[in-house]
Scaffold this active site. Structure first.
Site, PDB file in Angstrom:
ATOM      1  N   SER A 180       0.796  -1.220   0.000  1.00 52.87           N
ATOM      2  CA  SER A 180       0.000   0.000   0.000  1.00 52.87           C
ATOM      3  C   SER A 180       0.834   1.279   0.000  1.00 52.87           C
ATOM      4  O   SER A 180       0.436   2.270  -0.585  1.00 52.87           O
ATOM      5  CB  SER A 180      -0.951   0.013   1.194  1.00 52.87           C
ATOM      6  OG  SER A 180      -0.225  -0.095   2.397  1.00 52.87           O
ATOM      7  N   HIS A 208      -5.163  -3.375  -2.508  1.00 52.22           N
ATOM      8  CA  HIS A 208      -4.918  -2.360  -3.548  1.00 52.22           C
ATOM      9  C   HIS A 208      -4.855  -2.965  -4.947  1.00 52.22           C
ATOM     10  O   HIS A 208      -4.626  -2.246  -5.919  1.00 52.22           O
ATOM     11  CB  HIS A 208      -3.637  -1.588  -3.232  1.00 52.22           C
ATOM     12  CG  HIS A 208      -3.788  -0.780  -1.987  1.00 52.22           C
ATOM     13  ND1 HIS A 208      -4.346   0.481  -1.979  1.00 52.22           N
ATOM     14  CD2 HIS A 208      -3.522  -1.084  -0.685  1.00 52.22           C
ATOM     15  CE1 HIS A 208      -4.393   0.936  -0.737  1.00 52.22           C
ATOM     16  NE2 HIS A 208      -3.900   0.004   0.064  1.00 52.22           N
ATOM     17  N   LYS A 239     -11.775   0.525  -1.834  1.00 53.17           N
ATOM     18  CA  LYS A 239     -10.769   1.203  -2.646  1.00 53.17           C
ATOM     19  C   LYS A 239     -11.261   1.221  -4.109  1.00 53.17           C
ATOM     20  O   LYS A 239     -12.108   2.024  -4.432  1.00 53.17           O
ATOM     21  CB  LYS A 239      -9.419   0.516  -2.425  1.00 53.17           C
ATOM     22  CG  LYS A 239      -9.076   0.548  -0.912  1.00 53.17           C
ATOM     23  CD  LYS A 239      -7.751   0.011  -0.588  1.00 53.17           C
ATOM     24  CE  LYS A 239      -7.570  -0.249   0.920  1.00 53.17           C
ATOM     25  NZ  LYS A 239      -7.782   0.866   1.816  1.00 53.17           N
TER      26      LYS A 239
HETATM   27  C1  LIG Z   1      -3.092  -3.404   2.455  1.00 50.84           C
HETATM   28  C2  LIG Z   1      -4.292  -2.912   3.209  1.00 50.84           C
HETATM   29  N1  LIG Z   1      -5.070  -3.803   3.822  1.00 50.84           N
HETATM   30  C3  LIG Z   1      -6.154  -3.410   4.500  1.00 50.84           C
HETATM   31  C4  LIG Z   1      -6.518  -2.086   4.585  1.00 50.84           C
HETATM   32  C5  LIG Z   1      -7.717  -1.687   5.368  1.00 50.84           C
HETATM   33  O1  LIG Z   1      -8.825  -1.629   4.532  1.00 50.84           O
HETATM   34  P1  LIG Z   1     -10.089  -0.760   4.936  1.00 50.84           P
HETATM   35  O2  LIG Z   1      -9.775   0.653   4.601  1.00 50.84           O
HETATM   36  O3  LIG Z   1     -11.202  -1.352   4.158  1.00 50.84           O
HETATM   37  O4  LIG Z   1     -10.270  -0.939   6.419  1.00 50.84           O
HETATM   38  C6  LIG Z   1      -5.752  -1.132   3.930  1.00 50.84           C
HETATM   39  C7  LIG Z   1      -6.159   0.284   3.972  1.00 50.84           C
HETATM   40  O5  LIG Z   1      -5.609   1.169   3.444  1.00 50.84           O
HETATM   41  C8  LIG Z   1      -4.598  -1.553   3.238  1.00 50.84           C
HETATM   42  O6  LIG Z   1      -3.820  -0.668   2.615  1.00 50.84           O
END
Ligand SMILES: Cc1ncc(COP(=O)(O)O)c(C=O)c1O
Length: 379
Positions: A180, A208, A239
């Protein structure tokens, strides 16, 4: 007691670490409007523009009518599972060719639930050092032990596996696919090889990549044809899909285990049905027609030196990162500084996240400004 909180906050402020909440006016696509200023928005995960597109919202509401309410008023295991939930889980399971899928309220809920649950007492997790905070928080709650291997360093992972694997019962390897904050991609083929060689459960967070990579937008696993080798695939709807929530797709036994043990799933009111319906509608009706736009976006990222649509511009110090963000703002770009603890100390950065409607022309001034700031481009 309050004095020490105040001191912590002022220390954070002094170190340019203090966070604050701002609200923004957004319209469909690549622009954001702040104080009547129109800026290119490089700080959202709205990769395909579904999150704030009035035409899409209208089209969806025409489809949805009054069928779906705005509250589920119950956790999933009580009365919070409406038919649309089963519909979305069936759709996800089918797309990934997995026996089952489970919706969580967010990616954060999913990762905390999965990583705290799969490694019980006597078990172990091997986690990439740059994995998202939600994965780390899950591991911190797990009864099992965890080890963090150097970022995307498969030799380091294998060394740990050789040293530790036989000391534990179940072993889990967990990684993001597209990272991310760095935009690079895990060595997924090697992860599959190691998980087979050392008898581990492989969990992959495609937060992502879901809706971006792959012929059908399922993620990097689809792109590499390894979906069936991954035990649990996590994706988010907040996203690229422009909605809210997350899923895990895997074997019936793993999903049933999560249903029974994952506390963020068990002890929280389920998402509003209208939201679940929106995710399902986007995946069924819009995502199939995004291939060209997604590939264009990924290629734009590659032209800027990344492996994906996320481009890290690593500056180093907090104050310089904030300064660069301000310069870009003055020149029409909205890029929020990313600082520790989100990223390791000394690697404060701007995280440029592209959207499918951006072109190279939109970014030419930015590239020039980065060069003026002595940042190599491609980054
Ligand atoms: C790799 C990754 N996993 C999980 C999440 C969390 O997802 P959510 O925003 O749906 O809680 C993010 C959030 O940016 C993320 O970058």
């Amino acid at each position: 007691m309050f004095v020490s909180y105040r001191k912590i906050l002022s220390d954070l402020d002094e170190a340019s670490h203090l966070r604050s909440i701002k609200s923004f006016e957004r319209k469909a696509g690549k622009y954001i409007y702040i104080d009547n200023k129109k800026l290119i928005n490089l700080s959202s995960n709205n990769y395909l523009g579904f999150a704030d597109n009035e035409e899409i919202t209208e089209e969806f509401l025409n489809f949805a009518g009054k069928k779906y309410s705005f509250g589920s008023a119950s956790a999933r295991l009580l009365t919070g599972t409406l038919p649309v939930y089963n519909g979305l889980e069936k759709l996800i399971g089918g797309l990934f060719k997995k026996e089952a899928a489970l919706i969580f309220n967010s990616g954060y809920h999913a990762n905390v639930g999965i990583n705290s649950t799969l490694a019980g007492a006597g078990d172990v997790i091997f986690s990439d050092k740059l994995n998202h905070a939600s994965i780390i928080d899950g591991m911190l709650l797990a009864k099992g032990k965890f080890f963090r291997y150097k970022h995307n360093d498969m030799h380091n992972l294998e060394k740990l596996l050789i040293r530790e694997r036989n000391n534990f019962n179940n072993a889990v390897i967990v990684s993001e696919s597209v990272f991310s904050m760095d935009g690079d991609i895990a060595d997924l083929k090697k992860l599959v090889e190691l998980k087979k060689k050392y008898n581990c459960i492989l969990v992959l967070d495609e937060a992502h990549a879901f809706g971006v990579f792959g012929k059908n937008g399922l993620g990097v696993c689809e792109d590499l044809g390894i979906t069936s080798d991954v035990d649990l695939i996590v994706g988010t709807f907040g996203k690229a899909i422009g909605s809210m929530g997350a899923f895990a797709a895997g074997s019936r036994i793993l999903i049933e285990y999560l249903v029974n043990k994952a506390r963020p799933f068990i002890f929280s009111t389920s998402l509003p049905p209208i939201n679940i319906a929106f995710s399902k509608w986007i995946i069924e009706n819009k995502l199939p027609y995004t291939y060209d736009a997604r590939m264009r976006m990924i290629n734009l990222g590659k032209n800027l030196g990344s492996e994906s649509h996320i481009i890290p511009v690593i500056v180093g110090e907090n104050s310089e990162t904030v300064q660069l963000s301000e310069i870009l703002y003055q020149n029409g770009y909205f890029t929020l500084p990313i600082r520790p603890p989100t990223v390791p100390d000394g690697t404060s950065r701007l995280r440029l996240s592209l959207t499918a409607d951006m072109q190279m022309q939109d970014l030419e001034t930015l590239v020039k400004l980065l060069k003026d700031f002595n940042i190599k481009v491609p980054c």
